[in-house]
Design a protein around this motif. Structure first.
Motif, PDB file in Angstrom:
ATOM      1  N   UNK A 188      -0.843  -4.330  -4.152  1.00  0.00           N
ATOM      2  CA  UNK A 188      -1.956  -4.323  -3.201  1.00  0.00           C
ATOM      3  C   UNK A 188      -2.923  -5.463  -3.462  1.00  0.00           C
ATOM      4  N   UNK A 189      -3.665  -5.779  -2.413  1.00  0.00           N
ATOM      5  CA  UNK A 189      -4.731  -6.775  -2.499  1.00  0.00           C
ATOM      6  C   UNK A 189      -6.002  -6.038  -2.091  1.00  0.00           C
ATOM      7  N   UNK A 190      -6.936  -5.908  -3.005  1.00  0.00           N
ATOM      8  CA  UNK A 190      -8.160  -5.155  -2.685  1.00  0.00           C
ATOM      9  C   UNK A 190      -9.363  -5.754  -3.398  1.00  0.00           C
ATOM     10  N   UNK A 191     -10.541  -5.353  -2.917  1.00  0.00           N
ATOM     11  CA  UNK A 191     -11.771  -5.853  -3.546  1.00  0.00           C
ATOM     12  C   UNK A 191     -12.374  -4.824  -4.491  1.00  0.00           C
ATOM     13  N   UNK A 197      -9.931  -0.529  -0.219  1.00  0.00           N
ATOM     14  CA  UNK A 197      -8.913   0.215  -0.972  1.00  0.00           C
ATOM     15  C   UNK A 197      -8.913   1.689  -0.621  1.00  0.00           C
ATOM     16  N   UNK A 198      -9.656   2.046   0.400  1.00  0.00           N
ATOM     17  CA  UNK A 198      -9.833   3.455   0.755  1.00  0.00           C
ATOM     18  C   UNK A 198      -9.322   3.804   2.120  1.00  0.00           C
ATOM     19  N   UNK A 247      -0.011  -3.836   0.371  1.00  0.00           N
ATOM     20  CA  UNK A 247      -1.124  -3.168   1.064  1.00  0.00           C
ATOM     21  C   UNK A 247      -2.344  -4.056   0.932  1.00  0.00           C
ATOM     22  N   UNK A 248      -2.984  -4.346   2.053  1.00  0.00           N
ATOM     23  CA  UNK A 248      -4.173  -5.202   2.000  1.00  0.00           C
ATOM     24  C   UNK A 248      -5.349  -4.388   2.517  1.00  0.00           C
ATOM     25  N   UNK A 287      -6.192   2.713  -3.363  1.00  0.00           N
ATOM     26  CA  UNK A 287      -4.992   1.887  -3.167  1.00  0.00           C
ATOM     27  C   UNK A 287      -4.424   1.423  -4.511  1.00  0.00           C
ATOM     28  N   UNK A 288      -5.299   1.294  -5.510  1.00  0.00           N
ATOM     29  CA  UNK A 288      -4.826   0.788  -6.803  1.00  0.00           C
ATOM     30  C   UNK A 288      -3.875   1.796  -7.454  1.00  0.00           C
ATOM     31  N   UNK A 289      -4.162   3.086  -7.208  1.00  0.00           N
ATOM     32  CA  UNK A 289      -3.302   4.122  -7.798  1.00  0.00           C
ATOM     33  C   UNK A 289      -1.943   4.168  -7.103  1.00  0.00           C
ATOM     34  N   UNK A 290      -1.878   3.637  -5.890  1.00  0.00           N
ATOM     35  CA  UNK A 290      -0.614   3.684  -5.135  1.00  0.00           C
ATOM     36  C   UNK A 290       0.267   2.474  -5.422  1.00  0.00           C
TER      37      UNK A 290
END
Ligand code: F6R
Length: 620
Positions: A382-385, A361-362, A356-357, A391-394
């Motif tokens: 995932x890749x997030x800022x 993250x929302x 997931x990018x 997204x981090x929880x997923x």
């Protein structure tokens, strides 16, 4: 998509100032109306002020009668979903008694049935929003003699959809913060309570924050904070330290956040790779360590493909990552739009590795797709800022942070180029675990050298700013643009066109250069500027043939190239430094950002907050 901010001070009286200041940092999330509710220290009641238009309208209205003294306030900045952006539809929303106020980010999907039931019980609704039901539902439970906290908890259980809520009670002099879906970050410092949609308004007050988890409620009263779940269980949540400093969320002399963020890219790129890549891996050359990524060798050898899921610019970064992954890992990959994924019967395999990018993250579309993948037992990275974002929880196999720092300009710039780089890092990590040797090999020593030089080369492109501005002056009155590239530069053509559309409102399209002759070439005439991305080592002769096709039809050619193309008739050439192919998207993106920025500046558009857009799209 909407931002909320709340403050309750132990002995403070400047809550309104703090909340208005916080909303300013959240303005990128929505900017069609705003509002604030605060305890009126004299009357013990809640006062609320709401204004359509930009936040400045609200600030002028609130401060019109001098400084307001209040120890507790909640505020909202809106990107309308239900109901027009009018004064009345702006948040906060009050209950019938005027003793409860709420602000809400998200969507209440069952608002119609709730509203009908509450109206039958005598509740009076005054707005067209879905959110107003929240205030009345809390009031309804209070009428049943529940405490404010209990009323908020029971309300949360009745709501369907996605919601981050701040609620005030005048009777109990307390604030509640509820999270289910959209992000909500809280902090406690010196007996003062802060809550906001993201950390940007908090970092000037404290760097120690708590990311509420889904189905959690924080409750603050009399200087004391407690956190519990919707089911009523108390939880203890330790703060995490955020290393963003507040100066990174200021314009620092640049005209716009977007401009500042474009210029920050050399240092962001360095932050993205410096602690993760070192010289001298197993076979010499380069070693990648991605802390937090828990993909095992078995996960990788068992996977028949990688599935990227993303939206907008993040989707284009994923398309570029697909090229990298296939080139250096030999692993097929597909890139799916988050917004389409759930509705297209995509067969998820247990062995799939989903990536997931998402900058924020929302993004609801991306996150829903990942939820579906997880429910089918796929592995998710995932890749997030944004640390702590949804997204981090997923991500059951970990997160790669882009380390770009806060991005305030609505159009993504530094988050995009750092996503590209994270795609390279992830590919290198997978390659190392799988032991794959690409055809023709991969010169890791050269790659390491190019990686180390990347920030310097990005800097060199930024020095071309004035020259790019001069080119922009020639073209800013054009009504349409085409952006063309081949291979890994095709996604960058898409990104360049999107940037121009978003901030200058000029119609632009990205195409694979070879596709021109299959239709779009009909658009070419002397009024159509065509921006080509080409590289000496990537199908350059074929791209030059495509340029000839444009030239023959009178189109104006702007070229971004890492060499001097052998063709006459290029109107403008932006010559950028050479780098290894898989890193080249990063460098090709920067001139396109500057070009779009200058065109928008010449047109006088609202660059940081373009019309109709919002930084994070938390609705489907
Ligand atoms: C473009 C842009 C959007 C986002 C898209 C996804 O400049 O910012 O296209 O890329 O809305 O957002 P994230 O990356 O937060 O998932």
């Amino acid at each position: 998509m909407c931002g909320i901010m709340g403050f309750s001070g132990h002995e403070a009286q400047n809550s309104v100032e703090i909340v208005l200041g916080g909303l300013k940092s959240l303005e990128y999330r929505g900017y069609d109306s705003s509002g604030i509710a605060y305890f009126d220290l004299k009357g013990g009641k809640i006062k609320s002020v709401k204004k359509s238009g930009k936040l400045v309208n609200l600030s002028n209205e609130v401060n019109g009668n001098g400084k307001v003294k209040s120890d507790t306030a909640i505020g909202h900045i809106r990107w309308a979903t239900h109901g027009k952006p009018t004064d009345i539809n702006a948040h906060p929303h009050l209950d019938c008694s005027g003793k409860i106020a709420i602000v809400h980010n998200g969507i209440i999907e069952n608002h119609v049935s709730l509203k009908n039931a509450l109206a039958k019980k005598g509740h009076r609704f005054v707005t067209e929003t879905d959110s107003e039901v929240i205030a009345h539902l809390i009031e309804d439970f209070i009428r049943e003699k529940k405490t404010f906290y209990e009323a908020v908890r029971l309300t949360s259980l009745r709501l369907e959809g996605a919601f981050a809520i701040l609620a005030l009670s005048a009777d109990e002099k307390s604030v509640a913060a509820v999270k289910f879906g959209p992000p909500l970050v809280i902090a406690l410092k010196n007996g003062n309570f802060y809550a906001a949609s993201d950390v940007s308004p908090l970092i000037e007050h404290t760097q120690d924050v708590i990311y509420l988890k889904n189905s959690e409620i924080a409750y603050f009263q009399g200087g004391k904070l407690s956190v519990g779940t919707f089911s009523g269980r108390k939880v203890s949540r330790a703060p995490v330290r955020i290393d963003w400093d507040s100066s990174r969320a200021a314009k620092s002399g640049f005209s716009h956040f977007m401009q500042k963020e474009i210029f920050e890219q050399p240092s962001c790129l360095l932050d993205t790779f410096s602690s993760r890549v070192s010289a001298g891996g197993r076979k010499g050359g380069l070693k990648v360590s991605l802390e937090g990524i828990k993909l095992t060798g078995d996960d990788i050898s068992g996977a028949s493909r990688i599935v990227f899921v993303a939206c907008g610019s993040s989707y284009y970064a994923s398309l570029a990552s697909k090229y990298v992954l296939e080139k250096i890992c030999g692993l097929p990959s597909v890139v799916e739009y988050g917004s389409e994924f759930r509705y297209e019967n995509f067969p998820v395999l247990k062995s799939d590795i989903f990536v997931g990018v998402s900058q924020s993250g929302e993004t609801a579309d991306t996150n829903s797709a990942l939820e579906l993948a997880r429910s089918e037992k796929a592995k998710v990275v995932s890749i997030t800022n944004v640390p702590g974002s949804q997204i981090t929880a997923l991500s059951n196999r970990g997160v790669i942070y882009t380390h770009a720092g806060p991005e305030i300009g609505v159009a993504s710039t530094k988050a995009f180029t750092t996503q590209l780089l994270c795609g390279v890092l992830l590919s290198l990590y997978i390659r190392e675990k799988s032991g794959f040797i690409p055809e023709g090999g991969l010169n890791l020593e050269e790659l390491f050298k190019d990686l180390v030089d990347l920030p310097k080369k990005a800097e060199e492109i930024l020095f071309m700013d004035d020259a790019i501005k001069e080119i922009a002056k020639k073209y800013y009155k054009s009504a349409n643009f085409l952006y063309l590239g081949r291979g890994i530069l095709y996604p960058i053509a898409l990104e360049g066109a999107l940037k121009l559309k978003e901030i200058s409102y000029i119609h632009a399209e990205g195409y694979p250069a070879g596709e021109m002759k299959h239709g779009p070439i009909a658009l070419i005439d002397e009024n159509m500027p065509v921006l080509f991305l080409l590289s000496k080592n990537m199908l350059s002769s074929k791209t030059i043939s495509n340029m000839e096709e444009i030239k023959a039809r009178g189109g104006k050619i702007i070229a971004v190239a890492d060499y001097e193309p052998e063709i006459e008739g290029i109107s403008d050439l932006i010559r950028i430094p050479e780098t290894e192919g898989i890193l080249s998207p990063v460098l090709y993106t920067i001139p396109l950002q500057l070009f779009a920025y200058h065109i928008a500046a010449l047109k006088g558009t609202d660059i940081d907050q373009p019309r109709n857009l919002a930084k994070s799209v938390t609705v489907e």
